[in-house]
Design a protein around this motif. Structure first.
Motif, PDB file in Angstrom:
ATOM      1  N   GLY A   1     -13.009   1.807   2.587  1.00 57.58           N
ATOM      2  CA  GLY A   1     -12.279   0.573   2.897  1.00 57.58           C
ATOM      3  C   GLY A   1     -11.192   0.287   1.865  1.00 57.58           C
ATOM      4  O   GLY A   1     -10.045  -0.015   2.198  1.00 57.58           O
ATOM      5  N   LEU A   2     -11.584   0.408   0.551  1.00 58.54           N
ATOM      6  CA  LEU A   2     -10.621   0.141  -0.526  1.00 58.54           C
ATOM      7  C   LEU A   2      -9.441   1.109  -0.465  1.00 58.54           C
ATOM      8  O   LEU A   2      -8.277   0.712  -0.610  1.00 58.54           O
ATOM      9  CB  LEU A   2     -11.310   0.280  -1.897  1.00 58.54           C
ATOM     10  N   THR A   3      -9.777   2.404  -0.230  1.00 58.47           N
ATOM     11  CA  THR A   3      -8.718   3.416  -0.146  1.00 58.47           C
ATOM     12  C   THR A   3      -7.756   3.088   0.986  1.00 58.47           C
ATOM     13  O   THR A   3      -6.528   3.183   0.835  1.00 58.47           O
ATOM     14  CB  THR A   3      -9.343   4.809   0.080  1.00 58.47           C
ATOM     15  N   THR A   4      -8.322   2.699   2.115  1.00 56.82           N
ATOM     16  CA  THR A   4      -7.492   2.361   3.274  1.00 56.82           C
ATOM     17  C   THR A   4      -6.561   1.194   2.938  1.00 56.82           C
ATOM     18  O   THR A   4      -5.364   1.220   3.243  1.00 56.82           O
ATOM     19  CB  THR A   4      -8.385   1.993   4.486  1.00 56.82           C
ATOM     20  N   VAL A   5      -7.136   0.176   2.278  1.00 58.43           N
ATOM     21  CA  VAL A   5      -6.328  -0.999   1.919  1.00 58.43           C
ATOM     22  C   VAL A   5      -5.190  -0.596   0.978  1.00 58.43           C
ATOM     23  O   VAL A   5      -4.029  -0.993   1.155  1.00 58.43           O
ATOM     24  CB  VAL A   5      -7.225  -2.082   1.264  1.00 58.43           C
ATOM     25  N   ILE A   6      -5.529   0.241  -0.027  1.00 60.08           N
ATOM     26  CA  ILE A   6      -4.507   0.660  -1.010  1.00 60.08           C
ATOM     27  C   ILE A   6      -3.408   1.467  -0.326  1.00 60.08           C
ATOM     28  O   ILE A   6      -2.209   1.215  -0.506  1.00 60.08           O
ATOM     29  CB  ILE A   6      -5.156   1.470  -2.162  1.00 60.08           C
ATOM     30  N   VAL A   7      -3.833   2.458   0.500  1.00 58.35           N
ATOM     31  CA  VAL A   7      -2.847   3.321   1.178  1.00 58.35           C
ATOM     32  C   VAL A   7      -1.985   2.493   2.133  1.00 58.35           C
ATOM     33  O   VAL A   7      -0.752   2.633   2.156  1.00 58.35           O
ATOM     34  CB  VAL A   7      -3.560   4.476   1.922  1.00 58.35           C
ATOM     35  N   ALA A   8      -2.652   1.601   2.872  1.00 55.52           N
ATOM     36  CA  ALA A   8      -1.901   0.777   3.828  1.00 55.52           C
ATOM     37  C   ALA A   8      -0.925  -0.137   3.091  1.00 55.52           C
ATOM     38  O   ALA A   8       0.229  -0.311   3.508  1.00 55.52           O
ATOM     39  CB  ALA A   8      -2.867  -0.052   4.671  1.00 55.52           C
ATOM     40  N   GLY A   9      -1.387  -0.698   1.972  1.00 55.08           N
ATOM     41  CA  GLY A   9      -0.526  -1.582   1.179  1.00 55.08           C
ATOM     42  C   GLY A   9       0.699  -0.843   0.675  1.00 55.08           C
ATOM     43  O   GLY A   9       1.825  -1.354   0.739  1.00 55.08           O
ATOM     44  N   LYS A  10       0.454   0.388   0.188  1.00 54.14           N
ATOM     45  CA  LYS A  10       1.559   1.189  -0.347  1.00 54.14           C
ATOM     46  C   LYS A  10       2.559   1.528   0.776  1.00 54.14           C
ATOM     47  O   LYS A  10       3.774   1.429   0.600  1.00 54.14           O
ATOM     48  CB  LYS A  10       0.993   2.475  -0.957  1.00 54.14           C
TER      49      LYS A  10
END
Lengths: 131, 412
Positions: free
Chosen positions: B18-27
């Motif tokens: 979930g965190l990875t997805t949020v970070i990648v999506a944010g970037k």
């Protein structure tokens, strides 16, 4: 029909480069752009502009080196060069003229002044030599 | 037990995913936004430049419509970017555009923010935007409790120029913080001769700190016309003011100041004497050599040091005077003379004469080296005796530096 005069603008600061290029294009000049000194020399040799407007501090080859390259090149030797630089110290300006600059404008500059100097240099270039 | 373990692992993996997805999506979102901004800038910038380089017309007309919130940010950045690189009519038009689009009002409001970083930002933007109508706001910001806000306001007033800005900055010269006061002086010194004249006119009304800063302004701007006024300041009651006046006179370098500076070499306050000595060295008139020689015996080391350096700066005549001081009975004077002769390369040059092909030069060099050794100035000679590339010179110098007296004067 008069041919469009070609001016090469060399400056590693993209904001300044865009300002000067836009200003000259609005006045009907054909403008070539270079983001560093090396590229400026290459474009100058390839396209032989009628005038060069160059910054002093640029990557790869600085404005002084561009001046030297232009003055040492048989096909470019007579091309007027206007330096537009933030440097305003006496010794730097004197060095610029010694290396072959035709004019020197200190940044921040006035757009109309730059245009007037560009026109004057181009007119002088076109004028036949005095006997 | 194993079920709990598996559930924990799965849970942690889900959290990680979930965190990875949020970070990648944010970037990705950020990069897409930046790409959109670049595209919009490519669209808007030529229109803004056309407006700036034109004789008339409004920015709204140039943009075609009232810019969206996103476009406003880009328009603001473009205007401020270019406004810093030009002056004259194009700058005035960009300044007007920033006002017309409401940015100046926003900066003025931010100058009243409770957050100091926002006030500092606003003070800076107003200067970059050339917002002359914000001079009263910036003047008020000169009294902000945060030094960063005050200094940015001062810098902006310096950029804006004009009589109003100069007046407010002169008032700020009395800043209780001496460091801030110096920075305000820097801003005023960069504002041209008119500002310096205003500073001189305001001098009597300034407090003690402001007066010193005013003298700093004159010393930095170095107007020749200020020399008579600075000569008067050499008679001020405050020793610090007299010292700064002497310093400013040295910075200007007008020979008319030499007699008054020679008198200042006998001032009761040592900082004044020290600055007078330094100033005489900067002016470079040989008539200052005798009083500077006397100043080498001053009880204060700073005065002696400045006098020695001043003599060193006075060419061959000054260097000769320093060499003569090597025979002085005053050990302070001798010590300063040695320091300057070493610093200016005189010791190296003279010692090199020991191996000259000409007997007269060898004699002169030997006399100099003996005087230097007698004056206690052996440090540089010892270095040369160890490191000089010329073997014969090393031997000569070792002989001079040997404890027992020697008659060696070079090759004959």
């Amino acid at each position: 029909m008069a041919t469009t005069q070609r001016i090469l603008v060399a400056d590693d600061d993209p904001v300044s480069l865009r300002f000067v290029a836009t200003l000259l294009r609005r006045e009907g000049f054909e403008v070539l752009e270079a983001a560093d000194g090396q590229r400026a020399i290459e474009i100058a040799r390839e396209h032989r502009p009628d005038l060069l407007v160059a910054d002093l501090l640029m990557p790869y080859r600085d404005g002084y080196e561009v001046l030297r390259a232009v003055r040492e090149d048989d096909t470019l030797r007579g091309t007027p060069v206007i330096i537009v630089s933030m440097k305003d110290r006496e010794e730097e300006i004197v060095r610029g003229f010694t290396e072959g600059a035709d004019d020197w404008i200190v940044k921040p500059f006035q757009a109309k002044e730059l245009l007037a100097r560009v026109r004057r240099r181009l007119e002088r270039r076109k004028a036949p030599p005095c006997r | 037990m194993s079920v709990i373990l598996i559930a924990t692992i799965v849970g942690l993996a889900a959290v990680f995913l979930g965190l990875t997805t949020v970070i990648v999506a944010g970037k990705a979102w950020r990069e897409a936004g930046e790409a959109r901004d670049r595209t919009r800038r490519q669209f808007l910038e030529p229109r803004i430049l056309a407006y700036a380089q034109a004789e008339d017309g409004s920015i709204r007309a140039a943009l075609g419509r009232t810019p969206s919130a996103r476009d406003r940010r880009i328009v603001e950045a473009v205007l401020l970017d270019h406004a810093q690189r030009v002056r004259g009519a194009a700058f005035e038009r960009m300044s007007r555009a920033l006002d017309e689009l409401g940015f100046v009002e926003r900066y003025r409001a931010a100058l009243r923010s409770a957050r100091s970083w926002r006030r500092a930002w606003a003070a800076e933007q107003l200067g970059l935007a050339g917002a002359r109508r914000a001079v009263p706001d910036l003047a008020a910001a000169l009294r902000d409790p945060m030094i960063d806000v005050r200094m940015r306001a001062a810098k902006s007033l310096g950029l804006l120029g004009g009589a109003g800005s100069v007046r407010e900055l002169i008032g700020a010269l009395d800043e209780p913080n001496r460091w801030s006061s110096i920075r305000v002086a820097d801003v005023l010194a960069g504002m041209g001769k008119g500002a310096v004249q205003e500073v001189i006119a305001a001098y009597p009304s300034l407090g003690a700190i402001g007066r010193l800063a005013a003298l700093d302004v004159v010393g930095r701007a170095r107007p020749l016309a200020a020399v008579p006024w600075l000569l008067e300041r050499l008679g001020d009651a405050a020793p610090d003011a007299r010292a700064r006046a002497a310093h400013a006179l040295g910075a200007i370098g007008d020979p008319r100041a030499v007699p008054a500076l020679e008198t200042a070499l006998r001032d009761s306050a040592w900082p004044v004497r020290a600055m007078a000595a330094k100033a005489l060295g900067r002016i470079g008139e040989p008539e200052a050599i005798p009083p500077l020689r006397r100043a080498l015996r001053d009880p204060e080391w700073w005065v002696r040091s400045n006098a020695a350096h001043a003599l060193g700066a006075l060419g061959e005549a000054g260097t000769t005077a320093l060499e003569e001081v090597l025979d002085s009975t005053d050990r302070y004077a001798r010590s300063q003379a040695v320091v300057v002769l070493e610093e200016r390369g005189v010791v190296d040059a003279r010692a090199g004469g020991l191996v000259s092909d000409h007997a007269a030069e060898r004699h002169v060099a030997a006399v100099f080296v003996r005087r230097l050794v007698a004056a206690g100035g052996t440090e540089r000679l010892a270095e040369l005796a160890a490191d000089a590339t010329d073997l014969a010179l090393r031997e000569q110098l070792r002989a001079h530096l040997a404890p027992a007296p020697t008659s060696v004067e070079g090759r004959s």
